[in-house]
Design an enzyme around this catalytic site. Structure first.
Site, PDB file in Angstrom:
ATOM      1  N   ALA A  73       0.818  -1.212   0.000  1.00 35.05           N
ATOM      2  CA  ALA A  73       0.000   0.000   0.000  1.00 35.05           C
ATOM      3  C   ALA A  73       0.852   1.263   0.000  1.00 35.05           C
ATOM      4  CB  ALA A  73      -0.934  -0.004   1.207  1.00 35.05           C
ATOM      5  N   THR A  74       1.990   1.245   0.692  1.00 30.21           N
ATOM      6  CA  THR A  74       2.825   2.452   0.744  1.00 30.21           C
ATOM      7  C   THR A  74       3.294   2.834  -0.653  1.00 30.21           C
ATOM      8  OG1 THR A  74       3.537   2.018   3.009  1.00 30.21           O
ATOM      9  CG2 THR A  74       4.925   3.473   1.698  1.00 30.21           C
ATOM     10  N   ASN A 153      -7.277   3.637  10.397  1.00 30.06           N
ATOM     11  CA  ASN A 153      -6.588   2.440  10.874  1.00 30.06           C
ATOM     12  C   ASN A 153      -6.510   2.351  12.396  1.00 30.06           C
ATOM     13  OD1 ASN A 153      -4.769   4.708  10.033  1.00 30.06           O
ATOM     14  ND2 ASN A 153      -3.305   3.567  11.272  1.00 30.06           N
ATOM     15  N   GLN A 181      -7.639  -0.431   5.100  1.00 34.20           N
ATOM     16  CA  GLN A 181      -8.308  -1.064   6.232  1.00 34.20           C
ATOM     17  C   GLN A 181      -9.751  -1.454   5.922  1.00 34.20           C
ATOM     18  OE1 GLN A 181      -6.847  -2.153   8.784  1.00 34.20           O
ATOM     19  NE2 GLN A 181      -4.972  -0.971   8.998  1.00 34.20           N
ATOM     20  N   HIS A 201      -1.833  -7.972   2.839  1.00 34.30           N
ATOM     21  CA  HIS A 201      -1.615  -8.537   4.163  1.00 34.30           C
ATOM     22  C   HIS A 201      -2.619  -8.046   5.211  1.00 34.30           C
ATOM     23  CE1 HIS A 201       0.454  -5.381   6.706  1.00 34.30           C
ATOM     24  NE2 HIS A 201       0.575  -4.820   5.518  1.00 34.30           N
ATOM     25  N   CYS A 326       3.296   1.295  12.132  1.00 34.42           N
ATOM     26  CA  CYS A 326       4.437   2.127  11.746  1.00 34.42           C
ATOM     27  C   CYS A 326       4.913   3.010  12.898  1.00 34.42           C
ATOM     28  CB  CYS A 326       4.053   3.025  10.568  1.00 34.42           C
ATOM     29  SG  CYS A 326       3.395   2.129   9.170  1.00 34.42           S
TER      30      CYS A 326
END
Length: 383
Positions: A73-74, A153, A181, A201, A326
């Site tokens: 996603a990043t 999130n 999410q 994931h 994170c």
């Protein structure tokens, strides 16, 4: 290792057994490169990728050709935001996002500001909700993109995505949503959305693979590639495809279509039971709206205890976090809770509980007993 009860499904999820089974042949028997067009090894790999692309597209109501596979996603977020910025060279540019977005979004916009873009960071109210009126007022003639996450999130709060999409359509502004999410947890559709980030994931697929939905057949520009070298993924994301991961992503997406509704109902019951009993403990507070939120998430602050010590003790038997994975090692209060105006001490003493497929009633019962014991111990120690 004697693992604790896992209540951190927003950080990551275990691969479903069916996902692992689907992936295994592509490590060995079907090891071909999907870009190898001249022999069966490549053909089999390419067919597997395209089947996975269709499964991912079906999960969000998209066309398979609108799915661009990434490393996660990043990367999808960076491709969406930076790719749009670079599609308007030399122009004055303005972007709109929110103070409570994921750091992957906020850090990417911080980089755009260094490159000369203007960025408006919308505030939220005490429930974590944005104002549609504030969003509309923030749109300027040179606004290029609105970036707002589908579901938070940390709190699970769901933004009114369809209303945001309609507003952006009316003002002819591209709309990007970090739906990491939400996808696979609640129904997600692409109507009115130009760009959407997904991650395998978070929905019982493997780590290291994600996707960017890119709307086709629209006058607004598509993002420009951020990784060059070979022209893979229709030129939008070069690099040898992670066939094994993509196969797992596709299988996970297929399973979530089948399981999502029933599993959401089951987890809502468990989450509500956990939340109700925790909030019955004195000096505890729910963070975020209890109305529009994900079915498996609650975020609760515990007064009268020190946050770092609370998290350390709770995690001995129940794996939880105080925010996104994170930033979970930081002793600072979550930027999401800060944006909601929550006191710094309470923010540090907050826990995000996120439930998943392997959680059952007995896990919730054990969690409640353990947290009650930890709170009693910590609060008595302060007296």
């Amino acid at each position: 290792m004697n693992y604790p009860i896992y209540l951190d499904y927003n950080a990551t999820t275990p691969c479903a057994p069916e996902v692992l089974e689907a992936m295994l042949p592509y490590f060995s028997t079907h090891f071909g490169n999907a870009a190898s067009k001249s022999h069966p090894y490549g053909w089999v790999a390419e067919n597997a990728v395209e089947e996975a692309r269709e499964n991912v597209a079906n999960l969000i109501g998209a066309n398979p050709k609108e799915i661009v596979f990434t490393s996660g996603a990043t990367e999808a977020i960076n491709l969406a935001i930076k790719g749009i910025f670079e599609s308007y060279p030399g122009e004055k540019q303005h972007y709109i996002t929110c103070q409570t977005e994921h750091k992957a979004v906020l850090d990417t916009f911080a980089e755009l500001e260094k490159r000369g873009a203007e960025v408006t960071y919308l505030p939220v109210n005490s429930l974590g909700e944005i104002s549609l009126e504030s969003l509309e007022r923030a749109i300027l003639p040179h606004t290029k993109l609105v970036s707002l996450m589908w579901a938070n999130n940390e709190t699970g709060v769901i933004h009114p995505i369809q209303k945001i999409a309609e507003l952006c359509e009316k003002r002819n502004v591209a709309f990007f949503t970090d739906a990491v999410q939400a996808v696979g947890k609640i129904p997600v559709v692409t109507r009115g959305i130009h760009l959407m980030a997904l991650s395998a994931h978070k929905l019982y697929g493997p780590k290291g693979v994600g996707a960017l939905y890119v709307r086709h057949n629209h006058a607004l520009p598509k993002p420009l590639a951020q990784i060059h070298g070979g022209g893979h993924e229709k030129g939008m994301r070069s690099g040898t495809l992670n066939v094994t991961g993509i196969v797992g992503f596709g299988k996970a997406a297929e399973l979530r279509r089948q399981e999502m509704a029933a599993e959401g109902e089951r987890l809502t019951i468990l989450r509500d039971n956990l939340e109700r009993q925790l909030l019955a403990i004195p000096d505890t507070f729910l963070n975020g709206s209890h109305i529009d939120r994900l079915p498996h998430v609650c975020n609760i602050s515990f007064g009268g205890v020190e946050g770092e010590e609370l998290l350390r003790k709770v995690n001995q038997k129940v794996a939880v976090s105080s925010g996104s994975a994170c930033t979970s090692i930081s002793p600072k209060p979550s930027h999401v809770l800060q944006g909601m105006g929550i006191d710094a001490d309470l923010g540090r003493a907050s826990i995000r509980f996120s439930l998943g497929k392997n959680i059952h009633e007995e896990d919730i019962a054990k969690t409640l007993v353990w947290i009650g014991k930890v709170l009693e111990e910590l609060r008595l120690g302060k007296k």
